[in-house]
Design an enzyme around this catalytic site. Structure first.
Site, PDB file in Angstrom:
ATOM      1  N   GLU A 115       0.838  -1.190   0.000  1.00 57.41           N
ATOM      2  CA  GLU A 115       0.000   0.000   0.000  1.00 57.41           C
ATOM      3  C   GLU A 115       0.873   1.240   0.000  1.00 57.41           C
ATOM      4  OE1 GLU A 115      -3.599   0.540   2.612  1.00 57.41           O
ATOM      5  OE2 GLU A 115      -2.327   2.117   3.466  1.00 57.41           O
ATOM      6  N   HIS A 121      -8.275   3.031  -3.763  1.00 58.31           N
ATOM      7  CA  HIS A 121      -9.124   3.189  -2.577  1.00 58.31           C
ATOM      8  C   HIS A 121     -10.236   4.204  -2.871  1.00 58.31           C
ATOM      9  CE1 HIS A 121      -6.305   1.643   0.814  1.00 58.31           C
ATOM     10  NE2 HIS A 121      -5.939   1.126  -0.342  1.00 58.31           N
ATOM     11  N   ALA A 136     -20.302   2.057   4.532  1.00 56.69           N
ATOM     12  CA  ALA A 136     -19.437   1.321   3.608  1.00 56.69           C
ATOM     13  C   ALA A 136     -20.209   0.271   2.823  1.00 56.69           C
ATOM     14  CB  ALA A 136     -18.290   0.666   4.378  1.00 56.69           C
ATOM     15  N   ASP A 144     -18.948  -5.924  14.127  1.00 61.90           N
ATOM     16  CA  ASP A 144     -17.969  -5.923  13.042  1.00 61.90           C
ATOM     17  C   ASP A 144     -18.177  -7.111  12.111  1.00 61.90           C
ATOM     18  OD1 ASP A 144     -16.663  -3.614  13.580  1.00 61.90           O
ATOM     19  OD2 ASP A 144     -14.836  -4.515  14.327  1.00 61.90           O
TER      20      ASP A 144
END
Length: 293
Positions: free
Chosen positions: A19, A79, A130, A161
């Site tokens: 990344e 992203h 999201a 989560d």
């Protein structure tokens, strides 16, 4: 036809990826290209370029993606966050990515403008979370990856989560990459509760090579991933010599990576901070040991 990232992650070997973040100026962009060139011989399966939590770095992200696409052979994952952006702005960003040859997006909600501890609010004409972002990106023909949180998402619990990750999978996500962490048991527990909750997609382990104790402590605090006492102790014993800290950080990274591979991680994603040294050392060691087996 080129394999998807998800297909690579279900292959015969674990993937390795990097990344980068979008530089703030031309000098930083040049540094990024140098880092990429130094990492290219390791033949990563893909690289990703981050996108400001509020969409503020969109232009710099696209610029970095275009430069990497033109000067490397990397497969690039872009992203995208939905913080502070309308669906029209998200569509424009996706059009930019498509124009740069990007076919896979890592869809992340993003933090509130005031930081991860502040309440998050959608903007008028934007998306609520999201999961909606995943569905939006997938509807436009991209492969979609998402974030996962071994230490729990700030403001949520572990069970929530796992449910959210399952919801994102149902919305079209085909793989996940974790937030940084330093205790392999956290990854093991994340995978276990996610599988129990119906998540079947591959979950890549995200790793931050340690080069500076203060820096990694700052990132750990922001992400909610506390540094284990054993890690802190090893770094403190290295003293104030930057090279000694760096070498110890590389050894810690190798140990963590090997443990994660033993646990069945389908891939390792290195948060490079646009520097190549420690990442190269860790990955070169892993590849050498793999070839010796």
């Amino acid at each position: 036809m080129e394999s998807t990232i998800a297909e690579l992650l279900t292959g015969e070997r674990p993937t390795f990826s990097f990344e980068f973040f979008p530089p703030k100026d031309a000098a930083g962009l040049d540094q990024l290209v140098v880092t990429a060139e130094r990492l290219q011989p390791l033949a990563p399966d893909f690289v990703s370029v981050t996108y400001g939590a509020s969409g503020s770095s969109r232009e710099r992200t696209i610029q970095a993606v275009k430069r990497l696409a033109a000067q490397s052979h990397f497969r690039i994952v872009g992203h995208l966050t939905c913080t502070g952006q309308t669906t029209d702005q998200l569509k424009a960003a996706l059009d930019d990515y498509a124009g740069a040859g990007v076919r896979t997006i890592l869809a992340i909600r993003g933090d509130a403008p005031g930081g991860p501890s502040k309440p998050w609010q959608p903007v008028p004409g934007g998306l609520a979370n999201a999961t909606e972002l995943v569905a939006f990106v997938r509807s436009r023909g991209f492969e979609v990856g998402v974030g996962a949180f071994p230490d729990g998402h700030p403001g949520g619990g572990f069970d929530l989560d796992a449910q959210i990750l399952a919801d994102k999978q149902s919305a079209g996500a085909s793989f996940a990459i974790t937030q940084l962490f330093f205790d392999p048991r956290r990854y093991q527990d994340l995978v276990a509760r996610s599988r129990h909750g119906g998540v079947t997609m591959p979950i890549v382990a995200g790793l931050m090579p340690i080069t500076n104790l203060a820096q990694v402590e700052r990132f750990a605090q922001l992400s909610g991933a506390p540094l284990p006492a054993a890690v802190t102790s090893r770094l403190e014993q290295a003293g104030t010599d930057p090279l000694a800290v760096r070498d110890e950080g590389a050894q810690i990274g190798v140990s963590l990576a090997e443990r994660l591979l033993d646990l069945g991680a389908p891939g390792l994603h290195f948060f490079t901070q646009n520097r190549s040294g420690v990442t190269r050392e860790i990955l070169a060691t892993l590849l050498a040991r793999r070839d010796q087996r």
